[in-house]
Scaffold this active site. Structure first.
Site, mmCIF file in Angstrom:
data_model
loop_
_atom_site.group_PDB
_atom_site.id
_atom_site.type_symbol
_atom_site.label_atom_id
_atom_site.label_comp_id
_atom_site.label_asym_id
_atom_site.label_seq_id
_atom_site.Cartn_x
_atom_site.Cartn_y
_atom_site.Cartn_z
ATOM 1 N N GLU A 169 -55.558 13.708 61.148
ATOM 2 C CA GLU A 169 -54.149 13.370 60.934
ATOM 3 C C GLU A 169 -53.931 13.456 59.428
ATOM 4 O O GLU A 169 -54.470 12.649 58.679
ATOM 5 C CB GLU A 169 -53.855 11.976 61.494
ATOM 6 C CG GLU A 169 -52.404 11.786 61.832
ATOM 7 C CD GLU A 169 -51.653 11.205 60.672
ATOM 8 O OE1 GLU A 169 -51.111 12.010 59.882
ATOM 9 O OE2 GLU A 169 -51.620 9.979 60.533
ATOM 10 N N GLU B 153 -47.010 17.375 48.858
ATOM 11 C CA GLU B 153 -46.924 15.978 49.260
ATOM 12 C C GLU B 153 -47.123 15.111 48.023
ATOM 13 O O GLU B 153 -48.177 15.160 47.390
ATOM 14 C CB GLU B 153 -48.000 15.652 50.301
ATOM 15 C CG GLU B 153 -47.932 14.222 50.778
ATOM 16 C CD GLU B 153 -48.936 13.914 51.880
ATOM 17 O OE1 GLU B 153 -50.146 14.079 51.658
ATOM 18 O OE2 GLU B 153 -48.503 13.517 52.970
#
Ligand code: NAI
Ligand code: MG
Length: 491
Positions: free
Chosen positions: A263, A394
């Site tokens: 994840e 990010e």
């Protein structure tokens, strides 16, 4: 705005700081320790035992024994469920203490730890407790005179490496399906936030988990983490964190062909159409980016706003962002605490500098807040172009990139121009637009007129470079089970 003050309300003065191996709390074999830091004060909280390859080996062997020959194997599925419910009850009984521990080690506001993280942790364990006795196979009508059925067996020893942004919640997502399925686990918490994991370890022993079923080895990624990845006694590896780390882990797990689930990060598009309920969209966009100091894998960090409402929307959003209350995370009215550590603080500040350098307009924030602790003023950039670093990478901090768009086809294409695919959101009153975005944006989760709605029953994970596999829901049980086909000749 509140000033940064010393954390208060520390009800627990002594912390569990040792490794949990085979049901016992022990020092690391090397005797080494590392400091965990309070990000609000930059001062050490405690020295924690630092596990490395030797300790990981002991933990994996304990987990192996518990899985292969221990009483755990013979525990009824229903009793595994009851044990997990006991753990959930114990967490609920200690909810204030655990919320404070999380806030102390991570810096997240106490109202979030207490009212968001902990309730989700408890709910996740209760959800998977309910699954423990409902994991079953099928009977299959194959050709010939045979009885064919499938069994779903636990995959074995699960190695679990988690990050620091939601320390306890990541444990619940990992332990819930693993322990419900009958696996044993070796957990490596993040080096920034080991304390709540160790406290959960104490509660797990109290709940009755037999020795070796749950092992916890705090330490660093390159040592303890890498050893867990490479260990041949580990059957399955689950990791949450950065994509670059996942690449290293995938290579490290290749020799032993471990099952892996990842994840990873995101750069999630949050799309606001002019026909949306703008007040709801402002509030949802605020939550979608600034929750948890922006340290969310699914943060709505690319905010696409339709041109006709862009300026009005930005004004309303900026007013709310400027009014956010930063400061002591133990103050019940604080909305934003510090970033987790110096490295994250530096990374975010470098992206703010890049945003300015590349020509984006900083509407608010863009600087350090206070002079102690890793606080960053909530920041909004407008005039962001798709190829700027702040639109592509990010940032994992309280930095929002606002991007203007004109029409739906264009925004779908631009939303998909990313290597990531974790989440997306759309704000509109037009059901056709909502469905178009939901079906055509390549992301594992799409929120319509809401953001950050999580539930233990709803699968979560990423398309593309945002991950492999899904966590939560029934789906996560697949990560921790092997399917066995049994065929019996009937004559
Ligand atoms: P990271 O991916 O390096 O660390 C996460 C976990 O992996 C920690 O427990 C760490 O000790 C472990 N780890 C690190 N290197 C390892 C290795 N070689 N082998 C095995 N385990 C290893 O993430 P980090 O450095 O804390 O943060 C860097 C960036 O990653 C953040 O700025 C953010 O962009 C992203 N991130 C994403 C998260 C998510 O929820 N998807 C969570 C944390 C970070
Ligand atoms: Mg790292």
């Amino acid at each position: 705005m509140a000033t940064v003050t010393e954390p208060r309300r520390q009800t627990r003065k002594a912390f569990q700081t040792k490794l949990l191996i085979n049901g016992q709390w022990r020092d690391s074999v090397s005797g080494k320790t590392f400091a965990t830091i309070n990000p609000a004060t930059e001062e050490p909280i405690a020295e924690v035992a630092e596990g490395d390859a030797t300790d990981i080996d002991l933990a994996v062997k304990a987990a192996r024994r518990a899985f292969d020959t221990g009483p755990w194997r013979k525990t009824d599925a229903r009793d595994r469920g009851r044990m997990m419910n006991r753990l959930a009850d114990l967490i609920e009984q200690h909810i204030d203490e655990l919320a404070e521990l999380e806030t102390l080690d991570n810096g997240k506001p106490i109202q979030e730890s207490r009212n968001a993280d902990l309730p989700l942790v408890i709910d996740c364990f209760r959800y998977y407790a309910g699954w423990a006795d409902k994991i079953h196979g099928q009977t299959i009508p194959i050709r010939g005179n045979y009885f064919c059925y499938t069994r779903r067996e636990p995959v074995g020893v699960a190695g679990q490496i988690i990050p620091w942004n939601f320390p306890m919640l990541m444990i619940a997502w990992k332990w819930g399906p693993a322990l419900a399925a009958g696996c044993t686990v070796v957990l490596k918490p993040a080096e920034q936030t080991p304390l709540s994991a160790l406290r959960l370890g104490e509660l797990a022993l109290e709940a009755g988990y037999p020795e070796g079923v749950i092992n916890i080895v705090p330490g660093f990624g390159e040592t303890a983490g890498a050893a867990l990845v490479a260990h041949p006694g580990v059957d399955k590896l689950a990791f949450t964190g950065e994509g670059r780390t996942a690449q290293i882990i995938m290579r490290g797990a290749a020799d032993s062909l471990k099952r892996i689930t990842f994840e990873l990060g995101g750069k999630s598009p949050n799309i606001v159409f002019a026909d949306a309920d703008l007040e709801a969209a402002v509030n949802g966009s605020l939550l979608g980016l600034y929750l948890n100091q922006g340290q969310c894998c699914c943060a709505g960090s690319r905010l696409f706003v339709q041109d006709t409402v862009h300026d009005r929307f930005v004004d309303q959003l900026a007013a709310k962002v400027k009014a956010r209350k930063l400061g002591d995370p133990f103050d019940a009215s604080t909305q934003q605490g510090p970033q987790v550590d110096q490295a994250q603080f530096d990374k975010i500040m470098s992206y703010i500098a890049k945003g300015r350098d590349q020509g984006a307009k900083c509407v608010t924030g863009g600087e350090r807040f206070g002079n102690k602790g890793y606080f960053i003023s909530p920041t909004i950039f407008t005039d962001v172009k798709d190829d700027m670093a702040i639109a592509r990478d990010e940032i994992f901090g309280p930095v929002l990139s606002v991007i203007k768009f004109r029409e739906i086809e264009e925004v779908i294409e631009r939303a998909n121009t990313t290597d990531y695919g974790l989440a997306a959101a759309v704000w509109t009153r037009d059901i056709g637009k909502a469905h178009a975005i939901a079906s055509r944006v390549r992301a594992g989760t799409v929120w319509v007129n809401c953001y950050d709605v999580f539930d233990a029953a709803a699968p979560f994970g990423g398309f593309k470079r945002s991950g492999i596999g899904r966590e939560l829901g029934e789906k996560a049980l697949d990560n921790y089970t092997e399917l066995k086909t049994v065929t019996i000749a009937l004559d």
